[in-house]
Enzyme design. Structure first.
Site, short mmCIF file in Angstrom:
data_model
loop_
_atom_site.label_atom_id
_atom_site.label_comp_id
_atom_site.label_asym_id
_atom_site.label_seq_id
_atom_site.Cartn_x
_atom_site.Cartn_y
_atom_site.Cartn_z
N GLU A 165 -10.17 -20.48 11.88
CA GLU A 165 -8.85 -19.87 12.02
C GLU A 165 -8.25 -20.28 13.37
O GLU A 165 -8.56 -19.65 14.40
CB GLU A 165 -8.96 -18.35 11.98
CG GLU A 165 -9.56 -17.80 10.71
CD GLU A 165 -9.13 -16.37 10.48
OE1 GLU A 165 -8.41 -16.13 9.51
OE2 GLU A 165 -9.47 -15.49 11.29
N SER A 168 -1.99 -17.86 8.48
CA SER A 168 -0.69 -17.88 7.80
C SER A 168 -0.72 -18.57 6.44
O SER A 168 0.26 -19.20 6.05
CB SER A 168 0.38 -18.50 8.71
OG SER A 168 0.55 -17.72 9.87
C1 PEP Z 1 -6.39 -13.36 9.84
O1 PEP Z 1 -6.10 -12.39 10.51
O2 PEP Z 1 -7.59 -13.61 9.62
C2 PEP Z 1 -5.31 -14.20 9.32
C3 PEP Z 1 -5.61 -15.38 8.88
O3 PEP Z 1 -4.05 -13.68 9.39
P1 PEP Z 1 -2.70 -14.33 8.80
O4 PEP Z 1 -3.01 -14.82 7.41
O5 PEP Z 1 -1.70 -13.22 8.80
O6 PEP Z 1 -2.32 -15.46 9.70
#
Ligand code: PEP
Length: 251
Positions: A167, A212
């Site tokens: 991430e 996202s």
């Molecule tokens: C997350 O918090 O693990 C995440 C990926 O959030 P988002 O999809 O809102 O970016």
């Protein structure tokens, strides 16, 4: 063949009514997504409710965090033993919001990863670089350091029973998704790095992308060779979007 996994991270959101509505709305998309595992990570206070609502469905669930201790004088914490008793399969560990807002270091993350695994849960190890690190071309070094902390603590074989979520911090909650090419290149690097310790473990471990992801971007991301599904924040709270994301994992 690695099974695709789509996991929703609800963060600090929900009411009893919205949790009930969301889980009920996911039952059918999860049932249809044969071959794809679907999981949600609600706030712990809703785990008992989610346990009841998911009974007899294909929806698995996990916690967003776990304490390193199993019991004792640790006010406000939740132990992996308790999470297991409430039917959790997974627990996130090392999410960037825990690393930054709760000052969780690589050492803390490694200790929690071990506690989660030793108590019968599957840790979902979140790793990823900040925007400054991305711009300084440090992504590969950052993910290697984050992985190495866990490998040193629990060993490479521990990844036979764990999930990794890449991430990029700059993509979390910002609406900026890494392109499929960027994400794939980091995922391939993570797998190659792990292969330096064990080719077998590297080939089998699921590596999710998070940052996202939406219904519109999921299928192309999940279609990349080393992306085995997603960890989804914002869009996992919107049943139609999350259903599209689940469908996107069914290649
Ligand atoms: C997350 O918090 O693990 C995440 C990926 O959030 P988002 O999809 O809102 O970016």
């Amino acid at each position: 063949m690695r099974q695709p996994l789509v996991m929703g991270n609800w963060k600090l959101n929900g009411t009893k009514a919205s949790v009930e509505a969301l889980v009920k709305a996911l039952v059918e998309p999860a049932a249809k997504a044969e071959g794809v595992e679907v999981a949600v990570c609600p706030p712990v206070i809703f785990l008992g409710l989610v346990e009841k609502l998911t009974e007899g469905t294909r929806i698995q669930y996990g916690a967003q965090n776990a304490d390193v201790h199993t019991a004792g004088a640790f006010t406000g914490e939740n132990s992996p033993v308790m999470l297991k008793e409430f039917g959790c399969k997974y627990a996130l560990v090392g999410h960037s919001e825990r690393r930054t807002l709760h000052a969780e270091t690589d050492a803390v993350v490694a200790a929690k990863y071990e506690a989660i695994q030793q108590n019968g849960l599957v840790p979902v190890l979140c790793i990823g670089e900040t925007l400054a690190q991305f711009e300084a071309n440090e992504t590969k070094a950052v993910v290697e350091t984050q992985l190495k902390a866990v490998i040193d603590h629990s060993g490479i074989d521990s990844f036979a029973n764990a999930v990794i979520a890449y991430e990029p911090v700059w993509a979390i909650g910002t609406g900026k998704t890494a392109t499929p090419e960027i994400a794939q290149s980091v995922h391939a690097h993570i797998r190659a790095y792990l292969a330096g310790f064990s080719a077998d473990v590297a080939a089998k471990v699921q590596i999710l992308y998070g940052g996202s992801v939406t219904g519109a971007t999921a299928a192309e991301l999940f279609g990349q060779a080393d992306i085995d599904g997603g960890l989804v924040g914002g869009a996992s709270l919107k049943p139609e979007d999350f259903a599209q994301i689940i469908a996107g994992a069914k290649q």
